[in-house]
Design an enzyme around this catalytic site. Structure first.
Site, PDB file in Angstrom:
ATOM      1  N   HIS A 101       0.843  -1.196   0.000  1.00 17.81           N
ATOM      2  CA  HIS A 101       0.000   0.000   0.000  1.00 17.81           C
ATOM      3  C   HIS A 101       0.871   1.235   0.000  1.00 17.81           C
ATOM      4  CE1 HIS A 101       0.767  -1.262   4.141  1.00 17.81           C
ATOM      5  NE2 HIS A 101       0.751   0.029   4.463  1.00 17.81           N
ATOM      6  N   HIS A 103       0.906   5.129   1.210  1.00 16.43           N
ATOM      7  CA  HIS A 103       0.255   6.127   2.065  1.00 16.43           C
ATOM      8  C   HIS A 103       0.214   7.479   1.351  1.00 16.43           C
ATOM      9  CE1 HIS A 103       0.501   4.027   6.089  1.00 16.43           C
ATOM     10  NE2 HIS A 103       1.409   3.328   5.439  1.00 16.43           N
TER      11      HIS A 103
END
Ligand code: AMP
Ligand code: ZN
Length: 138
Positions: A101, A103
């Site tokens: 992922h 951010h």
């Protein structure tokens, strides 16, 4: 780990709720439950890749393209003053959810996290720097 016990895979499948700000065939973008700032979001590829080492180059490229688009959009909407893109790999680097992922962290003048990325520098001699440099040349 495959995606079976992965919290982000469960969010992607809709088994766990999340605040989704964007979705297409390949990515879902959600608000972080423990935001470092107002608007802190996470770009999740729908396919399970543990980290930067596993993710396919093309998917990583498209994730960065989406980050560019969302950083501009979020800055307009939130009137933030700057932006951090952060991507952690392995526990030693601060990764806590082992599904790749990115951010997206809007930053505001005077926000609480001025030292989010501040580090104490390490010292290397010029010779050591040269050895490091030579070893890393592509
Ligand atoms: P990292 O430390 O880079 O692996 O980041 C994982 C992030 O996922 C953290 O910032 C958590 O706050 C966030 N997070 C964990 N569980 C959830 C969840 N169920 N929904 C949204 N964000 C989450
Ligand atoms: Zn997953």
């Amino acid at each position: 780990m495959n995606g079976q016990d992965c919290i982000f895979c469960k969010i992607i499948k809709g088994e766990i709720p999340a605040n989704t700000i964007y979705e297409d065939g390949e990515f879902k973008v959600i608000l972080d439950v423990n935001p470092a700032s107002k608007g802190h979001a996470l770009i999740l590829p729908k396919e399970h890749y543990a980290d930067i080492y596993e993710i396919e180059e093309d998917v990583a490229g498209r994730a960065m393209k989406l980050a560019k688009k969302l950083a501009c959009h979020m800055t307009n909407v939130l009137s933030c003053d700057g932006f951090n893109l952060i991507q952690n790999n392995h526990e030693v680097a601060g990764q806590t959810v082992f599904h790749f992922h990115l951010h997206l962290i809007p930053r505001y003048v005077g926000d609480k996290n001025a030292d989010l990325l501040r580090y104490t520098s390490e010292t290397f001699t010029p010779e050591e720097m040269k050895v490091i440099c030579d070893s890393l040349k592509l």
